[in-house]
Design a protein around this motif. Structure first.
Motif, PDB file in Angstrom:
ATOM      1  N   ALA A 126     -22.081  40.177 -47.822  1.00  0.00           N
ATOM      2  CA  ALA A 126     -22.476  40.218 -46.413  1.00  0.00           C
ATOM      3  C   ALA A 126     -23.084  41.578 -46.084  1.00  0.00           C
ATOM      4  N   GLY A 127     -24.244  41.554 -45.445  1.00  0.00           N
ATOM      5  CA  GLY A 127     -24.933  42.784 -45.076  1.00  0.00           C
ATOM      6  C   GLY A 127     -25.765  43.401 -46.176  1.00  0.00           C
ATOM      7  N   ARG A 128     -25.665  42.872 -47.395  1.00  0.00           N
ATOM      8  CA  ARG A 128     -26.443  43.450 -48.504  1.00  0.00           C
ATOM      9  C   ARG A 128     -27.859  42.887 -48.566  1.00  0.00           C
ATOM     10  N   VAL A 151     -22.987  31.278 -44.498  1.00  0.00           N
ATOM     11  CA  VAL A 151     -21.559  31.349 -44.169  1.00  0.00           C
ATOM     12  C   VAL A 151     -20.863  32.332 -45.092  1.00  0.00           C
ATOM     13  N   SER A 152     -21.222  32.312 -46.358  1.00  0.00           N
ATOM     14  CA  SER A 152     -20.617  33.222 -47.321  1.00  0.00           C
ATOM     15  C   SER A 152     -21.600  33.489 -48.441  1.00  0.00           C
ATOM     16  N   ALA A 153     -21.461  34.648 -49.038  1.00  0.00           N
ATOM     17  CA  ALA A 153     -22.264  35.017 -50.205  1.00  0.00           C
ATOM     18  C   ALA A 153     -21.403  35.948 -51.045  1.00  0.00           C
ATOM     19  N   ASP A 154     -21.013  35.473 -52.216  1.00  0.00           N
ATOM     20  CA  ASP A 154     -20.062  36.226 -53.036  1.00  0.00           C
ATOM     21  C   ASP A 154     -20.552  36.296 -54.477  1.00  0.00           C
ATOM     22  N   ALA A 155     -20.594  37.505 -55.003  1.00  0.00           N
ATOM     23  CA  ALA A 155     -20.954  37.714 -56.401  1.00  0.00           C
ATOM     24  C   ALA A 155     -19.725  37.532 -57.279  1.00  0.00           C
ATOM     25  N   TYR A 156     -19.958  37.160 -58.519  1.00  0.00           N
ATOM     26  CA  TYR A 156     -18.882  37.029 -59.496  1.00  0.00           C
ATOM     27  C   TYR A 156     -18.675  38.389 -60.164  1.00  0.00           C
ATOM     28  N   LEU A 157     -17.548  39.022 -59.855  1.00  0.00           N
ATOM     29  CA  LEU A 157     -17.217  40.304 -60.468  1.00  0.00           C
ATOM     30  C   LEU A 157     -16.668  40.087 -61.865  1.00  0.00           C
ATOM     31  N   VAL A 323     -24.139  27.735 -47.090  1.00  0.00           N
ATOM     32  CA  VAL A 323     -24.743  27.614 -45.764  1.00  0.00           C
ATOM     33  C   VAL A 323     -24.190  26.377 -45.077  1.00  0.00           C
ATOM     34  N   GLU A 324     -24.258  26.384 -43.762  1.00  0.00           N
ATOM     35  CA  GLU A 324     -23.838  25.208 -43.012  1.00  0.00           C
ATOM     36  C   GLU A 324     -24.816  24.070 -43.259  1.00  0.00           C
ATOM     37  N   ALA A 325     -24.295  22.867 -43.409  1.00  0.00           N
ATOM     38  CA  ALA A 325     -25.134  21.714 -43.749  1.00  0.00           C
ATOM     39  C   ALA A 325     -24.790  20.517 -42.874  1.00  0.00           C
ATOM     40  N   ARG A 432     -12.150   6.301 -40.281  1.00  0.00           N
ATOM     41  CA  ARG A 432     -13.398   7.019 -39.976  1.00  0.00           C
ATOM     42  C   ARG A 432     -13.124   8.513 -39.895  1.00  0.00           C
ATOM     43  N   HIS A 433     -14.096   9.277 -40.373  1.00  0.00           N
ATOM     44  CA  HIS A 433     -13.951  10.732 -40.411  1.00  0.00           C
ATOM     45  C   HIS A 433     -15.304  11.379 -40.152  1.00  0.00           C
ATOM     46  N   LEU A 434     -15.278  12.500 -39.458  1.00  0.00           N
ATOM     47  CA  LEU A 434     -16.460  13.331 -39.276  1.00  0.00           C
ATOM     48  C   LEU A 434     -16.046  14.756 -39.615  1.00  0.00           C
ATOM     49  N   THR A 435     -16.612  15.315 -40.672  1.00  0.00           N
ATOM     50  CA  THR A 435     -16.179  16.624 -41.160  1.00  0.00           C
ATOM     51  C   THR A 435     -17.374  17.549 -41.345  1.00  0.00           C
ATOM     52  N   PRO A 436     -17.200  18.840 -41.046  1.00  0.00           N
ATOM     53  CA  PRO A 436     -18.287  19.800 -41.292  1.00  0.00           C
ATOM     54  C   PRO A 436     -18.623  19.867 -42.776  1.00  0.00           C
ATOM     55  N   ARG A 437     -19.885  20.118 -43.055  1.00  0.00           N
ATOM     56  CA  ARG A 437     -20.346  20.197 -44.443  1.00  0.00           C
ATOM     57  C   ARG A 437     -20.885  21.586 -44.739  1.00  0.00           C
ATOM     58  N   LEU A 438     -20.641  22.028 -45.955  1.00  0.00           N
ATOM     59  CA  LEU A 438     -21.245  23.240 -46.480  1.00  0.00           C
ATOM     60  C   LEU A 438     -22.059  22.882 -47.710  1.00  0.00           C
ATOM     61  N   ALA A 439     -23.156  23.556 -47.896  1.00  0.00           N
ATOM     62  CA  ALA A 439     -23.954  23.392 -49.112  1.00  0.00           C
ATOM     63  C   ALA A 439     -24.027  24.739 -49.803  1.00  0.00           C
ATOM     64  N   SER A 440     -24.064  24.724 -51.133  1.00  0.00           N
ATOM     65  CA  SER A 440     -24.062  25.987 -51.877  1.00  0.00           C
ATOM     66  C   SER A 440     -25.248  26.069 -52.818  1.00  0.00           C
ATOM     67  N   ALA A 441     -25.653  27.288 -53.054  1.00  0.00           N
ATOM     68  CA  ALA A 441     -26.737  27.576 -54.000  1.00  0.00           C
ATOM     69  C   ALA A 441     -26.317  28.773 -54.841  1.00  0.00           C
ATOM     70  N   SER A 442     -26.875  28.852 -56.024  1.00  0.00           N
ATOM     71  CA  SER A 442     -26.627  29.998 -56.905  1.00  0.00           C
ATOM     72  C   SER A 442     -27.795  30.967 -56.820  1.00  0.00           C
ATOM     73  N   CYS A 443     -27.461  32.227 -56.773  1.00  0.00           N
ATOM     74  CA  CYS A 443     -28.467  33.285 -56.782  1.00  0.00           C
ATOM     75  C   CYS A 443     -28.152  34.257 -57.915  1.00  0.00           C
ATOM     76  N   LEU A 444     -29.166  34.958 -58.366  1.00  0.00           N
ATOM     77  CA  LEU A 444     -28.993  36.069 -59.296  1.00  0.00           C
ATOM     78  C   LEU A 444     -29.316  37.352 -58.553  1.00  0.00           C
ATOM     79  N   VAL A 445     -28.331  38.242 -58.461  1.00  0.00           N
ATOM     80  CA  VAL A 445     -28.503  39.457 -57.677  1.00  0.00           C
ATOM     81  C   VAL A 445     -28.383  40.677 -58.572  1.00  0.00           C
TER      82      VAL A 445
END
Length: 463
Positions: A126-128, A151-157, A323-325, A432-445
């Motif tokens: 976040a903020g980078r 929503v979130s962005a986290d590198a694998y340490l 990200v929110e989806a 019946r259900h209505l639930t928020p969705r998140l979608a994810s992508a991989s980045c190389l930083v």
């Protein structure tokens, strides 16, 4: 550090994901307590979606955001580990490692214990980067293009900060997003003094971590296929324990008296699990080559693994960006008895026809569970082909759609529920259900965007 060339470091797996069995670590801890030398218990609890949900929880409460599985996993074993000198390493911290460490400190205080707890942080990006910066670094897709701040962005340490924490005397190490094998590699770097450029040793430790990280998968869980690959005692399957030597060779076993099986078949299958290129498995610490690995059974439920090779670590780090989806709408209804398949087909046709008029832009998927679901497609071709041939007298229909248009999704849920009286006959058991969705992508930083940090828990958590 481990003493002598014949010394062994023992690492047990307590969990392979956040939904794993809460009592699985107990036999592992009992086995470790009966052994000498350096002993560690690792917990892997973070999937990509789990971490994003923890980021959302932290937004709502700055004292949350750690894994909700933390207490359930640690409660059965924390006292036993602290009393026996078994050190714990887990990515319980998720989006808030400091808060996770504080919660563990409180659990320990309730037991009359005051362990030294270390926090590994720095994965949050976040903020980078701005949204365009994330989109420019996305791998193999265009999900992030045009999205607002994720929503979130986290590198694998990698493993180094875990090793540093253990060097500093930590009894428990709480991390956020780290590469799964690093949970085991960090203790090995600490115990054996492996350097950051001991590529073959780092590769061997990474392979040990790879076999441990998914818990009972290596002891038959994901392997089991009755009549083809039989596995006994899955109701009490034993989680793996690795005995690692200073040269990187190791033996994978499990606690005596537990179910499951560990042999060259289960180990070989798990070595290849989620590795897209056996000659180049990319991790933050090393590029692992398993093409020359040797697997040999050395006893009942004991397999020796050796021959891992390593090359210098990649120049970039993987990051998962969520990200929110919109929302996912799901509704189900059952039809049973003579003609059930035909009535289910009519119900699907009715709902689709009405939504084509009322919400023409909504893409709806319909599955008939047990007839055409896993092998169905979004267009429903498999479902359409299966219905005329089906004589099923028990059909569970599932309707689903994903959209940012919650009004259209609400129409889908209402239309399925309306089948109760609008027909066809015999519809029952609507859910019946209505639930928020998140979608994810991989980045190389770039590595210089990430600042791993290790700290010991401060005095505010002291008893």
């Amino acid at each position: 550090m481990a003493e002598g060339p014949d010394a062994l470091v023992r690492i047990g797996s307590g969990a392979g994901f956040a939904g794993d069995r809460r009592d699985a670590a107990v036999p592992v801890v009992e086995m470790l307590r009966a052994l000498d030398g350096p002993r560690y218990l690792i917990f892997e609890t973070l999937a990509e979606r789990t971490l994003a949900l923890c980021q959302l929880a932290r937004r709502q409460d700055p004292e949350r955001g750690y894994s909700p599985a933390l207490e359930g996993f640690l409660a059965p074993v924390l006292e036993r580990c602290l009393a026996s000198g078994i050190r714990i390493v887990g990515n319980f911290g998720a989006a808030n490692p400091v808060a996770g460490a504080r919660r563990i400190a409180a659990m320990a205080r309730a037991l009359g214990r005051a362990p030294r707890i270390a926090v590994v942080d720095g994965a949050d990006l976040a903020g980078r980067l701005d949204p365009e910066g994330f989109a420019a670094r996305e791998v193999g897709g265009r999900l992030l293009a045009g999205h607002p701040m994720p929503v979130s962005a986290d590198a694998y340490l990698g493993a180094r900060p875990i090793a540093d924490a253990l060097d500093a005397g930590a009894d428990i190490v709480v991390t956020g997003r780290v590469a799964d094998p690093a949970l085991a590699l960090g203790p090995l770097m600490h115990a054996f003094g492996w350097r950051d450029d001991d590529w073959d040793l780092l590769a061997a430790g990474t392979l040990a971590g790879h076999l441990l990280e998914c818990g009972s998968q290596v002891s038959g869980g994901y392997f089991a296929d009755p009549g083809i690959k039989d596995v006994p005692g899955l109701d009490e399957v034993g989680f793996p324990v690795a005995e690692i030597a200073a040269d990187g060779s190791f033996v994978i076993g499990k606690p005596p008296g537990t179910g499951g099986r560990i042999d060259r078949f289960t180990v070989t299958e798990q070595i290849l699990y989620e590795i897209h290129d056996p000659a180049a498995y990319l991790t933050p610490d090393v590029v692992l080559d398993v093409t020359g690995v040797r697997v040999a059974e050395v006893g009942v439920d004991r397999v020796r693994v050796s021959g891992a090779r390593g090359r210098p670590r990649p120049e970039t780090l993987k990051a998962t960006v969520c990200v929110e989806a919109g929302h996912l709408a799901e509704a189900e209804i059952s039809y049973a008895g003579p003609g059930a398949a035909g009535r289910a087909r009519l119900a699907a046709d009715v709902v689709l026809a009405r939504l084509a008029r009322r919400a023409p832009g909504l893409a709806v998927r319909v599955d008939a569970i047990g007839i055409a679901s896993l092998f169905n497609d979004t267009a429903g071709a498999a479902l359409a082909a299966a219905f005329p041939e089906s004589r099923a007298e028990d059909v569970r229909l599932r309707f689903s759609a994903q959209s940012t248009d919650t009004a259209a999704l609400g129409l889908l849920l209402d239309e399925v529920e309306a089948l109760y009286c609008a027909g066809p006959a015999g519809g029952a058991g609507v859910r019946r259900h209505l639930t928020p969705r998140l979608a994810s992508a991989s980045c190389l930083v770039e590595r210089d965007l990430v600042t791993p940090a290790m700290s010991l828990l401060g005095p505010e958590a002291a008893p």
